[in-house]
Scaffold this active site. Structure first.
Site, short mmCIF file in Angstrom:
data_model
loop_
_atom_site.label_atom_id
_atom_site.label_comp_id
_atom_site.label_asym_id
_atom_site.label_seq_id
_atom_site.Cartn_x
_atom_site.Cartn_y
_atom_site.Cartn_z
N ASP A 125 0.97 -0.82 -0.42
CA ASP A 125 0.07 0.11 0.30
C ASP A 125 1.00 0.98 -0.02
O ASP A 125 2.01 1.30 -1.12
CB ASP A 125 -1.38 0.09 1.45
CG ASP A 125 -2.28 0.89 1.23
OD1 ASP A 125 -3.14 0.35 0.50
OD2 ASP A 125 -2.06 1.65 1.77
N ASP A 252 -7.48 -8.95 -4.33
CA ASP A 252 -7.45 -7.43 -4.35
C ASP A 252 -7.62 -6.41 -5.15
O ASP A 252 -6.75 -6.33 -5.98
CB ASP A 252 -5.43 -6.98 -3.97
CG ASP A 252 -5.63 -5.26 -3.31
OD1 ASP A 252 -6.29 -4.68 -3.77
OD2 ASP A 252 -3.92 -4.93 -2.87
N HIS A 282 -6.20 -7.43 0.54
CA HIS A 282 -5.50 -5.87 0.09
C HIS A 282 -4.63 -6.00 1.13
O HIS A 282 -3.77 -5.80 1.10
CB HIS A 282 -5.80 -5.00 -0.37
CG HIS A 282 -5.19 -3.81 -0.17
ND1 HIS A 282 -4.75 -2.97 -1.19
CD2 HIS A 282 -5.51 -2.65 0.90
CE1 HIS A 282 -4.40 -2.41 -0.82
NE2 HIS A 282 -3.93 -1.75 0.56
#
Length: 305
Positions: A125, A252, A282
């Site tokens: 991320d 994801d 995710h």
């Protein structure tokens, strides 16, 4: 000397907010950078190879609680910072103090303050948007990279619809429940205790400024102010011949398939044991933390031979 913005107005989450974390028995360490206190964990032998675990948004170092024991058991030293605005780190009060560039500068200065060397970066991320820039700017400090569910966007490629929806929610929704947001990014879900742990750093809405702003900093148009810096970072990775591993999850909706460009363009990605983490969303550290940590430890130890 790195030029840092000096922040004098910030919020600091009371330590009592973290007292209930029975599944997170790690002692934080603190470093002053640009007037802010940055927290990090430091576990494992001090003379062992360093694995730097970089979290994203809206999480904090708690995200790595399932991976830390596996990596330490493998004989590695594990460093896990809380980004500015998250976890136990200080949270600037003004939105004008937050930017993609400022966060790169803060975390790079934090690395330099500790003079960490011979690191393996694991990033996911926003940990990747920051961590990959740090590698590109300080390549001699890093021996290898493992990228999971992240990337280094320049604003010149397709932006997934799922990300646009998330960005709009972060900006406009009056309701912004951090723990439930993290839960929604996990295939296996989270317990009420785990949801509360992700909420812990944010006693009120004014503590959530970074979490709200980060989606707006992702380059999604060619006019983005950080496009040029990310393109320069890409040039470093197009010549990167040190080991580069991808560990992307299969469920994801935002980053699925994003590993392919790294396999194609990064010399060090050739011949590596890239692994698809099946059944993870995710936040693969939550859904498959032990599996991810085992793959990461094997990558570090085997590529060091």
């Amino acid at each position: 000397m790195r030029q840092l913005p000096l922040i004098s107005h910030f919020l600091r989450t009371p330590e009592s907010r973290f007292d209930h974390l029975s599944d997170f028995p790690y002692t934080p360490h603190y470093t002053q950078v640009g007037g802010l206190r940055i927290a990090h964990l430091d576990e494992g032998p001090r003379d062992a190879p360093i694995v730097l675990l970089m979290h994203g948004e809206p999480t904090w170092s708690y995200l790595y609680r399932k991976m830390i024991p596996v990596l330490v058991a493998a004989g590695l030293r594990v460093i896990v910072p809380d980004l500015v605005g998250f976890g136990r780190s200080d949270k600037p009060s003004s939105k004008h103090d937050y930017s993609y560039l400022n966060h790169v500068q803060w975390m790079s200065a934090w690395v330099e303050a500790h003079d960490f060397q011979h690191m393996t970066l694991f990033c996911q991320d926003w940990g990747s948007l920051l961590g990959l820039r740090m590698v590109a700017e300080m390549p001699t400090r890093f021996d290898r990279v493992a990228l999971a569910n992240g990337g280094l966007p320049t604003g010149t490629t397709f932006t997934p619809k799922a990300f646009k929806i998330w960005r709009a929610f972060a900006v406009f929704s009056p309701w912004f429940p951090i723990g439930l947001i993290v839960k929604s990014g996990c295939v296996a879900g989270l317990s009420p205790h785990e949801v509360a742990a992700y909420d812990a750093p944010f006693p009120s809405r004014k503590f959530k400024l970074a979490a709200r702003l980060f989606p707006t900093f992702v380059p999604t148009t060619p006019e983005d102010p950080e496009r040029a810096n990310n393109e320069r970072a890409w040039e470093v990775f197009k010549r990167w011949d040190k080991p580069f591993l991808t560990l992307f999850s299969t469920r994801d909706p935002i980053t699925r398939g994003g590993e392919k460009v790294w396999h194609k363009l990064v010399p060090g990605a050739q011949g590596q044991p890239h692994t698809a983490i099946r059944g993870a969303g995710h936040f693969l550290q939550e859904d498959k933390g032990a599996e991810v940590a085992q793959a990461l430890a094997a990558f570090v130890l085997e590529s060091a031979l």
